[in-house]
Design an enzyme around this catalytic site. Structure first.
Site, short mmCIF file in Angstrom:
data_model
loop_
_atom_site.label_atom_id
_atom_site.label_comp_id
_atom_site.label_asym_id
_atom_site.label_seq_id
_atom_site.Cartn_x
_atom_site.Cartn_y
_atom_site.Cartn_z
N TYR A 149 9.00 35.26 -33.32
CA TYR A 149 8.01 34.89 -34.33
C TYR A 149 7.42 33.50 -34.11
O TYR A 149 6.49 33.10 -34.81
CB TYR A 149 8.64 34.95 -35.73
CG TYR A 149 9.14 36.32 -36.09
CD1 TYR A 149 8.26 37.38 -36.27
CD2 TYR A 149 10.50 36.58 -36.23
CE1 TYR A 149 8.71 38.65 -36.58
CE2 TYR A 149 10.97 37.84 -36.55
CZ TYR A 149 10.07 38.87 -36.73
OH TYR A 149 10.52 40.12 -37.04
N HIS B 147 2.07 34.12 -39.03
CA HIS B 147 2.93 34.08 -40.22
C HIS B 147 3.85 32.86 -40.22
O HIS B 147 4.48 32.58 -41.23
CB HIS B 147 3.75 35.36 -40.29
CG HIS B 147 3.78 36.01 -41.63
ND1 HIS B 147 2.87 35.76 -42.64
CD2 HIS B 147 4.63 36.94 -42.16
CE1 HIS B 147 3.15 36.50 -43.69
NE2 HIS B 147 4.22 37.21 -43.44
N ASN C 213 9.75 37.40 -47.09
CA ASN C 213 9.69 38.04 -48.41
C ASN C 213 10.81 37.62 -49.36
O ASN C 213 10.78 37.99 -50.53
CB ASN C 213 9.69 39.56 -48.25
CG ASN C 213 8.48 40.04 -47.48
OD1 ASN C 213 7.55 39.28 -47.22
ND2 ASN C 213 8.48 41.30 -47.10
N ASN D 254 3.66 37.91 -49.99
CA ASN D 254 4.98 38.27 -50.51
C ASN D 254 5.97 37.11 -50.57
O ASN D 254 6.83 37.08 -51.44
CB ASN D 254 5.57 39.44 -49.71
CG ASN D 254 4.82 40.72 -49.98
OD1 ASN D 254 4.35 40.95 -51.09
ND2 ASN D 254 4.69 41.56 -48.97
#
EC number: 3.1.1.29
Length: 189
Positions: free
Chosen positions: A14, A19, A66, A112
């Site tokens: 990631y 994100h 989240n 979220n």
């Protein structure tokens, strides 16, 4: 005292994705103020330091996006930090690449991670720096977990630096001043 939270997902896969912009901004602040984010607690990695006379806690939740609220509420409760002094940095698809938006409060806007933080704090009144990643032409999940193109990366590096300055401005000058200074600025190649 301020809690500065960068949202992202843990794991090498990631790193440098859309994100993970929040993690990237926190890293810039940490480097500028020589704050080591090397302690594990509050379901995340954190470090303590100062911006001027203000003590700050930099936090990178390791809960996955989240569930970020779990990490934020633990740190906020431990340090007894007012909600108004919790600054959250995150990616926002509703804002074009090259822009950011500072807000003192507001809804989750479909994010979220923010939704979870609002639930855990039982409030939407906390400052945030929303970093534009633009609208996807593809599947949303693939888009936010994807990396920027070379041209986008050039813009994003400048926006990340500006986002760090916006966070610092919130700490030093307040949300209104940071909004006046950074909202509406657009960085282009």
């Amino acid at each position: 005292m301020y809690l500065v939270v960068g949202l992202g997902n843990i794991g090498k896969e990631y790193k440098k994705t859309r994100h993970n912009i929040g993690f990237d901004v926190v890293d810039i602040i940490a480097e500028k103020y020589n704050i080591e984010i090397n302690r594990q607690k509050f379901k995340g990695s954190y470090g303590e330091g100062r911006i001027g006379n203000e003590k700050i806690i930099l936090l990178k939740p390791s809960t996955y996006m989240n569930l970020s609220g779990e990490s934020v509420i633990e740190a906020a409760n431990f340090y007894k930090i007012d909600k108004e002094n919790i600054i959250v940095i995150y990616d926002d698809m509703s804002i074009d690449i090259g822009k950011l938006r500072v807000r003192g409060k507001g809804s989750a806007g479909g994010h979220n991670g923010i939704k979870n933080i609002i639930q855990h704090l039982n409030s939407d009144i906390f400052p945030r720096v929303r970093v534009g990643i633009g609208q996807p032409d593809e599947n949303v999940v693939n888009y936010v977990l994807g990396k920027f193109s070379k041209d986008e990366r050039e813009i994003i590096e400048k926006v990340l630096a500006m986002s760090a300055k916006a966070c610092i401005s919130i700490v030093e000058d307040g949300v209104t001043e940071a909004m006046n200074k950074y909202n509406g600025v657009k960085i282009e190649v």
